[in-house]
Write an enzyme that holds these catalytic residues in place. Structure first.
Site, PDB file in Angstrom:
ATOM      1  N   TYR A  78      91.268  86.432 -39.565  1.00  0.00           N
ATOM      2  CA  TYR A  78      91.198  87.590 -39.654  1.00  0.00           C
ATOM      3  C   TYR A  78      92.471  88.422 -39.831  1.00  0.00           C
ATOM      4  O   TYR A  78      93.278  88.336 -38.947  1.00  0.00           O
ATOM      5  CB  TYR A  78      90.241  88.493 -38.615  1.00  0.00           C
ATOM      6  CG  TYR A  78      88.710  87.503 -38.790  1.00  0.00           C
ATOM      7  CD1 TYR A  78      87.671  87.895 -39.651  1.00  0.00           C
ATOM      8  CD2 TYR A  78      88.682  86.441 -37.964  1.00  0.00           C
ATOM      9  CE1 TYR A  78      86.502  87.006 -39.770  1.00  0.00           C
ATOM     10  CE2 TYR A  78      87.122  85.682 -37.943  1.00  0.00           C
ATOM     11  CZ  TYR A  78      86.310  86.208 -38.810  1.00  0.00           C
ATOM     12  OH  TYR A  78      85.146  85.505 -39.104  1.00  0.00           O
ATOM     13  N   SER A  79      92.467  89.319 -40.639  1.00  0.00           N
ATOM     14  CA  SER A  79      93.622  90.260 -40.876  1.00  0.00           C
ATOM     15  C   SER A  79      93.470  91.149 -39.593  1.00  0.00           C
ATOM     16  O   SER A  79      92.419  91.898 -39.341  1.00  0.00           O
ATOM     17  CB  SER A  79      93.653  90.944 -42.178  1.00  0.00           C
ATOM     18  OG  SER A  79      93.589  90.270 -43.200  1.00  0.00           O
ATOM     19  N   CYS A 253      94.244  93.161 -51.738  1.00  0.00           N
ATOM     20  CA  CYS A 253      93.549  92.207 -50.769  1.00  0.00           C
ATOM     21  C   CYS A 253      92.035  92.395 -50.781  1.00  0.00           C
ATOM     22  O   CYS A 253      91.803  93.362 -50.833  1.00  0.00           O
ATOM     23  CB  CYS A 253      94.056  92.647 -49.424  1.00  0.00           C
ATOM     24  SG  CYS A 253      93.436  91.591 -47.824  1.00  0.00           S
ATOM     25  N   GLU A 293      96.762  88.974 -51.611  1.00  0.00           N
ATOM     26  CA  GLU A 293      95.819  88.176 -50.372  1.00  0.00           C
ATOM     27  C   GLU A 293      94.335  88.117 -50.687  1.00  0.00           C
ATOM     28  O   GLU A 293      93.943  89.083 -50.429  1.00  0.00           O
ATOM     29  CB  GLU A 293      96.257  88.554 -49.119  1.00  0.00           C
ATOM     30  CG  GLU A 293      95.900  87.419 -48.165  1.00  0.00           C
ATOM     31  CD  GLU A 293      96.433  87.871 -46.610  1.00  0.00           C
ATOM     32  OE1 GLU A 293      97.669  87.605 -46.610  1.00  0.00           O
ATOM     33  OE2 GLU A 293      95.815  88.064 -45.861  1.00  0.00           O
ATOM     34  N   TYR A 295      90.628  85.941 -51.374  1.00  0.00           N
ATOM     35  CA  TYR A 295      89.723  84.686 -50.650  1.00  0.00           C
ATOM     36  C   TYR A 295      88.672  84.531 -51.445  1.00  0.00           C
ATOM     37  O   TYR A 295      87.972  85.495 -52.013  1.00  0.00           O
ATOM     38  CB  TYR A 295      89.485  84.842 -49.307  1.00  0.00           C
ATOM     39  CG  TYR A 295      90.495  84.946 -48.445  1.00  0.00           C
ATOM     40  CD1 TYR A 295      91.133  84.112 -47.920  1.00  0.00           C
ATOM     41  CD2 TYR A 295      91.029  86.424 -48.050  1.00  0.00           C
ATOM     42  CE1 TYR A 295      92.460  84.177 -47.053  1.00  0.00           C
ATOM     43  CE2 TYR A 295      92.195  86.415 -47.205  1.00  0.00           C
ATOM     44  CZ  TYR A 295      92.809  85.263 -46.720  1.00  0.00           C
ATOM     45  OH  TYR A 295      93.616  85.423 -45.942  1.00  0.00           O
TER      46      TYR A 295
HETATM   47  P1  NAP Z   1      81.815  92.700 -50.782  1.00  0.00           P
HETATM   48  O1  NAP Z   1      81.298  93.631 -49.794  1.00  0.00           O
HETATM   49  O2  NAP Z   1      81.195  91.332 -51.202  1.00  0.00           O
HETATM   50  O3  NAP Z   1      82.673  93.457 -52.113  1.00  0.00           O
HETATM   51  C1  NAP Z   1      83.287  94.203 -52.136  1.00  0.00           C
HETATM   52  C2  NAP Z   1      83.282  95.238 -53.539  1.00  0.00           C
HETATM   53  O4  NAP Z   1      83.834  94.241 -54.460  1.00  0.00           O
HETATM   54  C3  NAP Z   1      81.898  95.366 -54.027  1.00  0.00           C
HETATM   55  O5  NAP Z   1      81.577  96.501 -54.541  1.00  0.00           O
HETATM   56  C4  NAP Z   1      81.868  94.089 -55.075  1.00  0.00           C
HETATM   57  O6  NAP Z   1      80.975  94.614 -56.121  1.00  0.00           O
HETATM   58  C5  NAP Z   1      83.211  94.136 -55.626  1.00  0.00           C
HETATM   59  N1  NAP Z   1      83.680  93.179 -56.181  1.00  0.00           N
HETATM   60  C6  NAP Z   1      82.685  92.001 -56.716  1.00  0.00           C
HETATM   61  N2  NAP Z   1      83.479  91.148 -57.467  1.00  0.00           N
HETATM   62  C7  NAP Z   1      84.623  92.054 -58.001  1.00  0.00           C
HETATM   63  C8  NAP Z   1      85.608  91.682 -59.152  1.00  0.00           C
HETATM   64  N3  NAP Z   1      85.572  90.805 -59.809  1.00  0.00           N
HETATM   65  N4  NAP Z   1      86.562  92.751 -59.204  1.00  0.00           N
HETATM   66  C9  NAP Z   1      86.318  93.874 -58.507  1.00  0.00           C
HETATM   67  N5  NAP Z   1      85.766  94.245 -57.334  1.00  0.00           N
HETATM   68  C10 NAP Z   1      84.715  93.059 -57.347  1.00  0.00           C
HETATM   69  O7  NAP Z   1      83.362  91.993 -49.979  1.00  0.00           O
HETATM   70  P2  NAP Z   1      83.486  91.270 -48.737  1.00  0.00           P
HETATM   71  O8  NAP Z   1      82.192  90.552 -48.645  1.00  0.00           O
HETATM   72  O9  NAP Z   1      83.909  92.370 -47.872  1.00  0.00           O
HETATM   73  O10 NAP Z   1      84.706  90.425 -49.198  1.00  0.00           O
HETATM   74  C11 NAP Z   1      85.913  90.659 -48.865  1.00  0.00           C
HETATM   75  C12 NAP Z   1      87.036  89.612 -49.022  1.00  0.00           C
HETATM   76  O11 NAP Z   1      88.137  89.843 -48.329  1.00  0.00           O
HETATM   77  C13 NAP Z   1      86.441  88.298 -48.544  1.00  0.00           C
HETATM   78  O12 NAP Z   1      86.831  87.150 -49.633  1.00  0.00           O
HETATM   79  C14 NAP Z   1      87.270  88.108 -47.133  1.00  0.00           C
HETATM   80  O13 NAP Z   1      87.567  86.839 -46.929  1.00  0.00           O
HETATM   81  C15 NAP Z   1      88.506  88.734 -47.667  1.00  0.00           C
HETATM   82  N6  NAP Z   1      89.476  89.216 -46.488  1.00  0.00           N
HETATM   83  C16 NAP Z   1      88.887  89.660 -45.484  1.00  0.00           C
HETATM   84  C17 NAP Z   1      89.737  90.003 -44.374  1.00  0.00           C
HETATM   85  C18 NAP Z   1      89.366  90.272 -43.118  1.00  0.00           C
HETATM   86  O14 NAP Z   1      90.190  90.634 -42.294  1.00  0.00           O
HETATM   87  N7  NAP Z   1      87.968  90.187 -42.775  1.00  0.00           N
HETATM   88  C19 NAP Z   1      91.180  89.975 -44.667  1.00  0.00           C
HETATM   89  C20 NAP Z   1      91.647  89.953 -45.798  1.00  0.00           C
HETATM   90  C21 NAP Z   1      90.613  89.575 -46.927  1.00  0.00           C
HETATM   91  P3  NAP Z   1      79.594  93.860 -56.223  1.00  0.00           P
HETATM   92  O15 NAP Z   1      79.168  92.939 -55.178  1.00  0.00           O
HETATM   93  O16 NAP Z   1      78.600  95.068 -56.519  1.00  0.00           O
HETATM   94  O17 NAP Z   1      79.693  93.153 -57.533  1.00  0.00           O
END
Ligand code: NAP
Length: 295
Positions: A78-79, A253, A293, A295
């Site tokens: 996790y970041s 990210c 970055e 995922y």
């Molecule tokens: P999410 O809520 O599923 O999605 C966030 C937004 O991104 C939604 O509006 C979604 O739209 C949109 N989206 C979907 N496809 C897209 C595309 N092709 N281009 C642009 N936007 C798009 O996101 P999440 O579940 O939080 O996921 C975040 C990601 O960041 C994960 O993969 C995670 O591993 C990663 N991450 C997490 C951390 C951490 O510390 N927790 C750190 C770095 C990275 P719709 O759903 O309406 O299509």
């Protein structure tokens, strides 16, 4: 501030075989109770002097127990969402931004991710094994150049650590923060960004809410569309012939799917100014101005 090749960059202070026991201090839900997304701001504390990190790095949390092969579960990364001086400015706390991972197994049964539910269900006083820090690619550079930060969902975490650090060090560099979420209610840390934006000039927070906003073509409005909407204001920071001091560093990210859309939006801006889109984006990467970055 440290840069990626700095020998003082803290790395792997606690490997998976020797994690540091950290204590949960707080666990606050960031998304409304009626949101389909359960995202938490989890603050943890370690004994003073036993851990260091810098902005843009990650830590690992491994759930207890063994996997189906009888081996310990690997840590899930996790970041860190806090500046190096600590979430509570005490040098011994950090915050993580954790979304409860829910999925259907091969029999269609609903399951929860082990690490994310460990963190999302954690109570103050719980002890967790933490590894790290890791990561040398998404660090906040020394140069006082403008920043363009582009996040989807929990990918906002490292940018919270950047902004906290810039605020605490009174660093005046201009920042454009683009944030994507499904709904306005799911925009993580929205109240903080609102305050941050209104507290000084040069701070810009732009959002895209994919399930509430539509493009004229009828598709979902994503963070790359919010970026394109600001093309006129951003190009002076993106142009390859801009003064070095004005050339923005770009950080991306979040979800893997966003990368292509964001790169296309950047390429289109370049094409509108007579440049070859692919060559422009490739130069951004090779020059180190674009860090990703996903995922
Ligand atoms: P999410 O809520 O599923 O999605 C966030 C937004 O991104 C939604 O509006 C979604 O739209 C949109 N989206 C979907 N496809 C897209 C595309 N092709 N281009 C642009 N936007 C798009 O996101 P999440 O579940 O939080 O996921 C975040 C990601 O960041 C994960 O993969 C995670 O591993 C990663 N991450 C997490 C951390 C951490 O510390 N927790 C750190 C770095 C990275 P719709 O759903 O309406 O299509």
């Amino acid at each position: 501030m440290l840069v990626s090749h700095d020998p003082d960059l803290p790395l792997h202070l606690y490997p998976p075989k020797q994690p540091l026991q950290v204590e949960v201090l707080r666990n606050e839900r960031l998304t409304p109770e009626d949101s389909a997304q359960d995202v938490r701001h989890v603050v943890i504390r370690w004994p003073s002097g036993s851990f260091f990190f810098v902005e843009g790095q990650s830590v690992g949390i491994a759930p207890p127990g063994l996997n189906s092969r009888g081996r310990p579960h690997p840590p899930r990364l996790y970041s860190v969402a806090s500046a190096r001086s600590g979430e509570d400015s005490d040098g011994q706390t950090l915050a993580l931004t954790v979304k409860r991972y829910v999925y259907a197994d091969e029999n269609g049964q609903q399951c929860q991710g082990l690490s994310s539910s460990l963190l999302c269900d954690a109570q103050p006083g719980d002890l967790l094994p933490m590894t790290g820090p890791v990561g040398r690619d998404l660090l906040l550079g020394n140069a006082p150049q403008p920043l363009i930060l582009i996040a989807t969902g929990t990918g906002i975490a490292p940018f919270r650590s950047f902004v906290q650090q810039l605020q605490r060090t009174a660093d005046p560099r201009p920042v454009w923060l683009f944030q994507g979420a499904q709904t306005q209610a799911d925009l993580l840390y929205a109240a903080e960004w609102q305050r941050w934006q209104s507290d000084a000039d040069g701070r810009h927070w732009r959002t895209a809410c994919s399930r509430e906003q539509q493009l004229p073509s009828g598709g979902r409005r994503y963070v790359q569309h919010a970026l394109a909407d600001e093309a006129r204001a951003l190009w002076p920071l993106l142009a390859p012939d801009a003064d070095q001091a004005r050339q923005a560093q770009i950080y991306l990210c979040g979800l893997r799917g966003m990368e292509q859309g964001v790169l296309e939006a950047l390429g289109e801006m370049a094409a509108e100014h007579g440049l070859q889109a692919e060559a422009y984006v490739s130069d951004l990467r090779s020059s180190g101005r674009l860090r990703v970055e996903v995922y």
